[in-house]
Motif scaffolding. Structure first.
Motif, PDB file in Angstrom:
ATOM      1  N   LYS A 333       0.894  -1.146   0.073  1.00 19.63           N
ATOM      2  CA  LYS A 333       0.143  -0.227  -0.125  1.00 19.63           C
ATOM      3  C   LYS A 333       0.917   1.165   0.099  1.00 19.63           C
ATOM      4  O   LYS A 333       0.554   2.308  -0.526  1.00 19.63           O
ATOM      5  N   LEU A 336       2.034   1.771  -3.508  1.00 22.14           N
ATOM      6  CA  LEU A 336       1.001   2.206  -4.248  1.00 22.14           C
ATOM      7  C   LEU A 336       0.700   3.768  -4.045  1.00 22.14           C
ATOM      8  O   LEU A 336       0.666   4.590  -5.112  1.00 22.14           O
ATOM      9  N   LYS A 339       3.550   5.463  -5.950  1.00 19.27           N
ATOM     10  CA  LYS A 339       3.605   5.292  -7.238  1.00 19.27           C
ATOM     11  C   LYS A 339       2.357   6.418  -7.712  1.00 19.27           C
ATOM     12  O   LYS A 339       2.516   7.157  -8.642  1.00 19.27           O
ATOM     13  N   CYS A 340       1.412   6.469  -7.048  1.00 21.72           N
ATOM     14  CA  CYS A 340       0.099   7.376  -7.532  1.00 21.72           C
ATOM     15  C   CYS A 340       0.575   8.904  -7.229  1.00 21.72           C
ATOM     16  O   CYS A 340       0.233   9.629  -7.956  1.00 21.72           O
TER      17      CYS A 340
END
Length: 597
Positions: A333, A336, A339-340
């Protein structure tokens, strides 16, 4: 290439491969290696237990068998002592001397025969518990037997051989083991004359021992569930074996049983064996005890142990995967989020999990990243987005600017000519336009204005617009002078008024009424712009932010004003758009802080 170089290259390659694996797979490999090591250790432990069990069984059996062998030796030595007593017995000496005396009468010989025939059974009765099958006392004229039927079952040539063995060593106890399996163990001993120390042979004692009975009697009283099997030999030659053993198996058993103890398979069954010596006789013996039940128990134990180890291995692997998954899932998480955030610059992914409640390393990482991301986002918005929005406001307001001073001078000339010819309306429009342009084009480097300045801009703008729409447009401004000094981003009110006029006059032919009011509510100022004849679409600000709706017109948009207000004062301030359907009104509420004024 050297072997060490190849191994090093292989090690570096595998190390690089391992380091590039996902965290979950690394954990799984580490757990598998640990479980394999534990399993190998458990199997080695089981093998140690198995070996120790056999060793303990050997020691137990060895002690039992050695004691039984000692009993066997004692029984045989007792029988040997019995023959010593017999040959020294005065009655035996006297009767045998009479029996071989050529001068004795028949009556004397018969009396001697009857005396010996009653004496030999007495010895047998006294010593038969030692495994004696029968006793025979031989002399050259006749032989006395304790059990005639058993004695006569022995072939004459074998009896002669036993006598011959005794004659070879006069007076000594001679053990004959040649016929143990067929006729039993024999002890033969010459009786020598004791009178006057003549020491000539006057008879021979032959004792037959049931060796199998002696062995069984020697092992009685021990807690052994199954019967024991014996194999006795000397110098590689078999002396005796239990009747259960097959004669053809004897050579193989003697050659296969090289260790002091072990397990051997015989006739489809497993036997545990021990080897030792019978004291005083130097006979070697091998004792066999059935081992199938123990083998089955050991195999079942090993199978169950292996199943338990395999079960523990699988359950541990599953449990570790689940457990490590709770750790690696949070790292996934976090990746993520990164990355986002990297792709969307300012967008943070939200999860249904509150990491603020976590005080471990995972919670600390998520909290630190969120804090860093928020700081980066604030930095981007304040130093980049804010600049873009401000530039957008300036560009929108300065879109047609060529030369401000030239434009001001031109407007003054038009105003002077309008007054000269008496065109008062034109003069008012030109003066209002000049004031509007001066307020919007001045102080380019300062994007913060005041409510009073923004109200003046609105008044100038409405003066111009009213000449266009005449009676169709009416407006009123009700703002207390005490609020004039409140700070407000430049060009915040005029675009809202312009937006209200455009939408209202597009959708109605009736008179458009614009009302601007301002009130102080605790530490905030609430400015309200109300117009009739139009309605705001539902959630128009959110739809503009999400790109679902396009901005209308060329003026500074609602979303631009909303962002500038929130960047300047915080997310709790800004615009609120709502409708009054009862009176057909569109209402814009602009909330700002009072500030220090």
């Amino acid at each position: 290439m050297k072997k060490g170089g190849i191994l090093r290259r292989f090690y570096l390659k595998e190390k690089k491969y391992f380091l590039n694996l996902p965290l979950q797979r690394k954990f799984n490999i580490i757990v598998c290696i640990a479980l394999i090591i534990c399993s190998i250790g458990s199997l080695l432990g089981l093998n140690l237990i198995y070996t120790t069990h056999n060793r303990m069984l050997y020691r137990s059996m060895e002690g039992t068998m050695f004691h039984s062998a000692s009993l066997l030796s004692e029984k045989l030595k007792t029988i040997e002592s019995m023959t010593t007593i017999m040959l020294r017995d005065s009655v035996v000496q006297q009767d045998l001397s009479v029996a071989i005396n050529p001068d004795a009468t028949d009556l004397e010989r018969n009396n001697a025969f009857r005396s010996l025939s009653s004496l030999v059974p007495e010895y047998y009765q006294n010593y038969k518990q030692y495994g004696i099958s029968y006793i025979s006392l031989y002399n050259s004229n006749y032989t006395s037997h304790s059990n005639y039927a058993r004695a006569r079952s022995l072939p004459d040539e074998l009896f002669e051989a036993l006598l011959e063995n005794a004659h070879e060593r006069p007076g000594y106890a001679v053990w004959n083991t040649d016929y143990c399996n067929s006729y039993g163990l024999f002890l033969s001993r010459d009786v020598r004359r004791a009178d006057n120390l003549e020491l000539d042979t006057i008879g021979t004692i032959v004792v037959n021992i049931d060796l199998n009975s002696v062995i069984e009697d020697s092992t009685k009283g021990y807690q052994i569930e199954d019967s024991l099997l014996y194999l006795i030999y000397s110098n590689g030659n078999e002396l005796f074996h239990s009747p259960v053993l097959n004669q053809e198996d004897i050579p193989r058993l003697m050659s296969a049983t090289t260790a002091d103890y072990g397990v051997i398979r015989m006739n489809g069954q497993y036997f545990f064996y021990t080897k030792n010596l019978i004291p005083d006789f130097e006979w070697e013996y091998i004792c066999f005890t059935p081992y199938d039940s123990v083998i089955r128990s050991q195999r079942l134990y090993l199978f169950l142990s292996a199943c338990i180890i395999a079960g523990i291995f699988i359950l541990s692997l599953i449990f570790s995967q689940k457990l490590f998954g709770t750790v690696t899932g949070h790292f996934s998480k976090l990746l993520l989020k990164m990355k986002c955030f990297g792709e969307n610059n300012t967008q943070l992914v939200s999860f249904d999990y509150d990491y603020k409640m976590r005080h471990d390393e995972i919670g600390e990482l998520h909290q630190r990243f969120d804090q860093m991301a928020n700081q980066v986002r604030d930095l981007i918005e304040k130093n980049y987005v804010s600049e873009i929005l401000n530039k957008e406001a300036e560009l929108k307001s300065l879109e047609n600017q060529i030369n401000p001073h030239f434009l001001y001078n031109t407007l003054e000339s038009i105003n002077w000519r309008a007054k000269a010819v008496g065109a008062d309306e034109i003069s008012i429009m030109v003066e209002s336009l000049g004031a509007l342009l001066r307020n919007t084009l001045s102080r380019k480097d300062h994007m913060i204005s005041t409510i009073k300045t923004e109200i003046d801009i609105v008044k100038d703008y409405m003066s111009i617009i009213q000449f266009r729409f005449e009676e169709m447009l009416q407006y009123s401004i009700d703002v207390p002078e005490s609020l004039y000094a409140a700070p407000l981003p430049k060009l915040s009110l005029q675009p809202l008024v312009e937006n209200a006029i455009n939408y209202a006059l597009e959708e109605t032919t009736d008179t458009c009424r614009i009302e601007i009011t301002a009130v102080r509510i605790e530490n905030d100022v609430l400015i309200t712009i109300t117009n009739n004849g139009s309605q705001f679409p539902e959630n128009i600000l959110q739809r503009l932010a999400d790109g679902e709706a396009a901005p209308h017109g060329l003026g500074i948009g609602l979303l631009n004003i909303q962002k500038r207000l929130q960047l300047q004062f915080g997310t709790e301030y800004g615009l609120t758009l709502k409708n009054d359907e009862l009176y057909d009104l569109a209402i814009v509420e602009l909330r700002i802080p009072c500030g220090d004024f």
